[in-house]
Each structure stands twice: as structure tokens, then as C-alpha cells.
Write a protein that holds these residues in place. Structure first.
Motif, mmCIF file in Angstrom:
data_model
loop_
_atom_site.group_PDB
_atom_site.id
_atom_site.type_symbol
_atom_site.label_atom_id
_atom_site.label_comp_id
_atom_site.label_asym_id
_atom_site.label_seq_id
_atom_site.Cartn_x
_atom_site.Cartn_y
_atom_site.Cartn_z
ATOM 1 N N UNK A 152 3.901 0.181 -16.171
ATOM 2 C CA UNK A 152 3.401 1.484 -16.621
ATOM 3 C C UNK A 152 3.771 2.612 -15.665
ATOM 4 N N UNK A 191 1.911 -0.937 4.940
ATOM 5 C CA UNK A 191 1.826 -2.394 4.863
ATOM 6 C C UNK A 191 0.910 -2.837 3.734
ATOM 7 N N UNK A 192 1.066 -4.083 3.342
ATOM 8 C CA UNK A 192 0.212 -4.642 2.309
ATOM 9 C C UNK A 192 0.815 -4.527 0.921
ATOM 10 N N UNK A 193 -0.025 -4.842 -0.044
ATOM 11 C CA UNK A 193 0.385 -4.957 -1.444
ATOM 12 C C UNK A 193 0.928 -3.663 -2.033
ATOM 13 N N UNK A 194 0.282 -2.541 -1.721
ATOM 14 C CA UNK A 194 0.728 -1.276 -2.308
ATOM 15 C C UNK A 194 2.075 -0.870 -1.712
ATOM 16 N N UNK A 200 -8.175 -7.033 1.053
ATOM 17 C CA UNK A 200 -7.041 -6.404 1.744
ATOM 18 C C UNK A 200 -7.490 -5.175 2.538
ATOM 19 N N UNK A 260 -7.030 1.947 -6.421
ATOM 20 C CA UNK A 260 -5.902 1.676 -5.522
ATOM 21 C C UNK A 260 -5.101 0.477 -6.021
ATOM 22 N N UNK A 261 -5.787 -0.573 -6.473
ATOM 23 C CA UNK A 261 -5.045 -1.710 -7.018
ATOM 24 C C UNK A 261 -4.257 -1.273 -8.251
ATOM 25 N N UNK A 318 -0.542 -0.716 -7.764
ATOM 26 C CA UNK A 318 0.280 -1.915 -7.882
ATOM 27 C C UNK A 318 0.356 -2.411 -9.330
ATOM 28 N N UNK A 319 -0.806 -2.456 -9.989
ATOM 29 C CA UNK A 319 -0.835 -2.951 -11.373
ATOM 30 C C UNK A 319 0.048 -2.081 -12.262
ATOM 31 N N UNK A 320 0.045 -0.763 -12.010
ATOM 32 C CA UNK A 320 0.870 0.136 -12.799
ATOM 33 C C UNK A 320 2.343 -0.194 -12.650
ATOM 34 N N UNK A 380 -1.837 2.366 3.742
ATOM 35 C CA UNK A 380 -1.464 1.651 2.511
ATOM 36 C C UNK A 380 0.011 1.830 2.192
ATOM 37 N N UNK A 433 -9.486 -5.236 -11.051
ATOM 38 C CA UNK A 433 -9.177 -5.798 -9.733
ATOM 39 C C UNK A 433 -9.570 -4.808 -8.636
ATOM 40 N N UNK A 438 3.801 -3.199 -11.371
ATOM 41 C CA UNK A 438 4.190 -4.538 -11.848
ATOM 42 C C UNK A 438 3.897 -4.694 -13.337
ATOM 43 N N UNK A 439 2.940 -3.918 -13.865
ATOM 44 C CA UNK A 439 2.617 -3.984 -15.288
ATOM 45 C C UNK A 439 3.527 -3.118 -16.141
ATOM 46 N N UNK A 477 -11.402 1.344 -4.584
ATOM 47 C CA UNK A 477 -10.743 0.058 -4.311
ATOM 48 C C UNK A 477 -10.138 -0.532 -5.578
ATOM 49 N N UNK A 478 -10.670 -0.170 -6.744
ATOM 50 C CA UNK A 478 -10.094 -0.574 -8.026
ATOM 51 C C UNK A 478 -8.915 0.341 -8.381
#
Lengths: 305, 305
Positions: B230, B184-187, A176, B219-220, B223-225, B181, A171, B227-228, B216-217
Motif C-alpha cells: 500500500x 535500525x530495526x524493522x521500519x 521492538x 508505526x508498525x 512497515x505493513x504499508x 526508527x 500489530x 510489505x502489504x 506503536x500500532x
């Protein structure tokens, strides 16, 4: 649909994302007879998903007892019911397996189920998707079951399929970052506002992403280019777009051992598809498009079969 | 100062940045007798630089006729007077040359001059600095005239000196991305608030930056870490910091042909210096610190000689 297949039950499919919701009503023959797109995404519906769905069903004029199949952020920790991710193991994850892992929303009289998202944990790398797995299943059902796929957006997804199984995915925070950096901070101050897309500046951005320099350096280059007299302020947004999308593409090349794959399949809306088509043309890679609506409907029919 | 050198004139040095201003008053012997740090940066002083400087002089109780030497964003297009950049040519730019290119502020009765910033245009790569060139001159005068330097901050600078000449440099949006980051935003939504620094999470971030994947990968991946499952949410800010600072360091390795240089020299304040010291230790590179105040004062004395 062939006459020798059994009649399917009518179903409502809801692709319930963070900010938007797309609902498709299939009749017993699997034909889409109604569709609705609204801004009742996960964030807007938070804390009242059941009522939000009831309003949608009423607006569509369908019985409250209709089966509902949902995918996307509705199954996240901030969604209606947190649905565990399915893991991409070393052998990949067959997308057809999604159907065996639907999670029923508890407590409701209707048959409401959520498609699980997918997680990848490989070494230090962790990635997740919710919703895109359903699109990818649909693409595979439409005959595109192998190769690299891009699903552009706020969080752009790249996935590799092999025989209808996800074997890798990644991803990118592309949309964003584009929005954040265009709204505030140093780059926003250096860039012209609301500028028309400039294909040449976009291509320069795609090319600059090949340098291998960290993106945090390339991003400052947008500002340095403008204040250093090498870029027009009105071209900066197109250049930034090229830089961010180019970073995705050059990462693909790295993942493919330094060589471009023969073809990439894009599942996405026309506006972002056009940018990726520009990038693919510039980089000399064939890009095939799959209509996201058709992919979703193919997946919905299969998940409901 | 040795008795055989001629007495220097008193001078006020102003390191006038975007958000802050640091002023140092040197007496005729080159000793710093007063210093002031305030929030009267370029943005705050815009449109009234002359009055802003007059207030500073009055507060310091010095005559309005004192020579003033300024560096930093005060010489930008948004500053008091736009001072053309000096270019790093193929042979580099001798920092001692800065003194020959001071630009007088027109119209004032006092001797007020601005140190020019530096521009690099090499192929598609464009970069600029304003203020850091003065720090680098000071470091060279203090005996650190060769090798790679890092000046951490909102826009972190890496510069290579050879015999007191800048031969290469690159800017990273590190501090700005970290702030944006984290706000604001997803992170921001995935990360704990105001968490204490976690050295292990920081190191994991530095290590993750080595993957070669686009930032950019990566950084996502924050978040993945989370919610996943990890990564703990409270470790995410330290990981993000490691990822952004690690991207700078791994870029250095790339610039050095895939090998770490023996040593890096850091010119910076203790808080960011500590993070870079952690990264350098983790990566096995010796890090030498230069006090930014001492470097600035050495440069000021030389520019005023």
C-alpha cells in the motif's frame, strides 16, 4: 486420536520466524515425537533455506521425502518463497481456509508447502501477519474461536475472531520499541540498567497509557519522571514496559467502542504472558491463556489432514 | 533603543544545549555584535565547562569578566551546575519571573548565571524543559504572549501561554524516534534510504495520526504499508515524519477539548518549521512563525536588564 479417523502421514512442521525456528515432527498418528528450537531464523538462513532445512531434517534423522509444512517469515519477500497474503475481507477470513491456500515451494522433490500470511486493508489501515494466523487457527481448533486474542512479542498482535474467522487485527511495535529505547537515546540514559521488574511501576505505566496522550509524549514522560524527581531510575524500565503494553490494552478498549471486552485470550510464552496477566488484572479484564505449542500442533495436524 | 533607558552592561548569552551551543554577544546598547554556533554542547563539554567557556570567551576576544547568562542543558544534572526547576503551578508560571531565579555558578570570579528550567507536575503527568523557557520568554516579549506554541526538534515542545505565563506544556520524542526508527530495526529495513521529502506521503502520515490508534500500532503501519503493497518504500520516511508530527498536532486538538485552536505559534528553524507549516495547512490551522534568534535575543536583553 480416535480410532475411526484415518491415519495421517508423518509431517514436519516448521514455525520459521525472523530470528528463531521451531520444528515439530508428527508421526502418522498426529503425535509430536520430536521438537527442535534453534536460532536458524529467516535472517540467519537467508539465501540458503533449502540447505538449512536439509540440515534440520538430517539432525532429526528423518527421510528427506517427509512432507514439510512451514509458516512465518519464511514466506515473506525476504524468505524462501514469497507467498501472497490472504486478505481479511469485510466478512472476515475463515482460518480453516488456510489449508486451501498452501503454497508449494517449487523445484524440490519433497512436498514442502508454506502457509500464507494474512493482510488487512481497511480504509487507511494496513496490517499484516505471518505465522500468527497458524497459531490462531490452532486456538480456534482448541475451542477458542471467538473474541479478542493477544500474541505478545517483538511485534505484538491483537486479533478478533468470530466463529473461527479473523475479522480484525492490529500489530504493535511493543517489543521492538522497548528494546530500542532501552538500548540507546534519552530514555536509556535516564533508566537504570538491568533492573528487576517492579509491579507497581509497571501498573503506573499501564495506567498512564490511558491518558489518551500520544505515545511519543508518554515516552518522554519516562525521562521527565526521572529527571523531574517523580520516578526512581530503577523503576523506569518497568514503567516503560507498562506504558507500551498498556497502549495495546487501551487501544483494545477504543476498538471495542470504549468498553472492555469480557475476556481476552493470550497465546504466548510465560514471560510476556505474565506482563499481560498483570495488565489484565489491573484493568479488570479476564485473561485466558492458550499454550502456543498446543495451538501450533493442533493447526499443524489440521493443515496436514 | 530609546535614549531614556539606562545603558545596559555588555553580556554574553549562551544557549547551551545537549549537542550544540549558541553564543550571542550583546554590547552595552543591547545590540548583538557577535554570534557563534558550535558543537561544544553539554555532552562534549562535560567535566570541563569552565575551560570550555573560557575558550569561547577568548575566541570572541572579550574580557573574562563579562557577565555570562546561560540557559539549556548546562543547568541539568549532567550540566555545569544543576539548577532546580521552577514549577508551573495551577495559576501558571510568569516567564518574567525567570529573572528572579537566575542561579549563579559558584566559585568563579565572573558573574555567570544560569536560567532555571521549568517543570510541570499535574496528576500523573510530569514534564520538563530547559532552554525553551527562555525562547518562550522572548516570544512573549516580542508580543506573542498567549496561545499555543510549538518548538520542534529532537524533543519537540508544545507550550500554552496566557498573558506571558506558561500554563501547560508537553514534550514529544518526535525527532529522536524519527532518527532511531530510521536507523535500525524493522521500519528502517522497510524504508528507502535518504529519500526526498514527499509532501503527499507526509500528509497521509499526518492524517493517519488522527485515527486515535496507539502510535506503536501506527508505526508498525509504516512497515505493513510497504510489505502489504500500500506504500512505496521511498515514501515511507515522509509518511513516518507525518505520523510523528501529526501525533503532536492531534494531541493539541485533544488538549483543546477536541477543537483546533485558531492559531499556533512556531519558534524554530526553517527545516522543521516547513514540516509543521505543511501539517498546519493540511489540518486548517493558522501557523505564525517567530524567529528563534530574535526571541532568544529579546529574552537575553530582558534577563540582563
Amino acid at each position: 486420536m480416535p480410532a475411526d479417523e484415518p491415519a495421517r502421514a508423518a509431517v514436519l512442521g516448521v514455525d520459521w520466524g525472523t530470528t528463531h525456528r521451531r520444528a515439530y515432527l508428527l508421526d502418522g498418528d498426529g503425535a509430536c515425537v520430536r521438537e527442535v528450537v534453534d536460532a536458524e531464523g529467516m535472517l540467519a538462513a537467508q539465501g540458503r533455506f533449502e540447505a538449512s532445512l536439509a540440515t534440520l531434517l538430517a539432525a532429526l534423522g528423518v527421510e528427506a521425502s517427509i512432507p514439510v509444512l512451514m509458516s512465518g517469515m519464511v514466506g515473506s519477500a525476504q524468505g524462501w518463497v514469497e507467498v501472497p497474503y490472504l486478505d481479511v475481507a469485510k466478512v472476515g477470513l475463515r482460518l480453516a481456509r488456510l489449508r486451501d491456500h498452501l503454497v508449494a515451494v517449487p523445484g524440490g522433490p519433497r512436498r514442502i508447502a508454506i502457509v500464507p500470511g494474512v493482510r488487512l486493508c481497511r480504509g487507511e489501515r494496513v496490517d499484516v501477519m505471518r505465522g500468527e494466523e497458524t497459531q490462531l487457527l490452532g486456538a480456534a481448533l482448541l475451542g477458542h474461536a471467538d473474541g479478542w486474542f493477544v500474541l505478545p512479542g517483538t511485534h505484538s498482535k491483537w486479533a478478533q475472531l468470530r466463529g473461527g474467522a479473523i475479522v480484525d487485527f492490529a500489530t504493535y511495535l511493543t517489543g521492538e520499541l522497548y528494546a530500542l529505547l532501552g538500548r540507546e537515546g534519552t530514555l536509556a540514559a535516564a533508566m537504570g540498567e538491568g533492573d528487576a521488574h517492579d509491579p507497581a511501576a509497571f501498573e503506573r505505566g499501564v495506567g498512564a497509557a490511558a491518558s489518551g496522550a500520544a505515545l511519543s509524549n508518554a515516552l518522554f514522560g519516562v525521562r521527565a519522571g526521572v529527571v523531574g524527581g517523580a520516578m526512581r531510575a530503577r523503576d523506569a524500565r518497568s514503567y516503560l514496559s507498562g506504558l507500551l503494553i498498556g497502549a495495546e490494552w487501551h487501544d483494545l478498549k477504543r476498538r471495542c467502542g470504549g468498553r472492555w471486552p469480557a475476556r481476552v485470550t493470550l497465546i504466548g510464552e510465560p514471560d510476556l504472558a505474565a506482563r499481560h496477566a498483570d495488565a489484565a488484572r489491573f484493568l479488570g479484564v479476564a485473561l485466558r491463556g492458550v499454550d502456543p505449542r498446543k495451538a501450533y500442533l493442533a493447526a499443524l495436524a489440521a493443515l496436514n489432514a
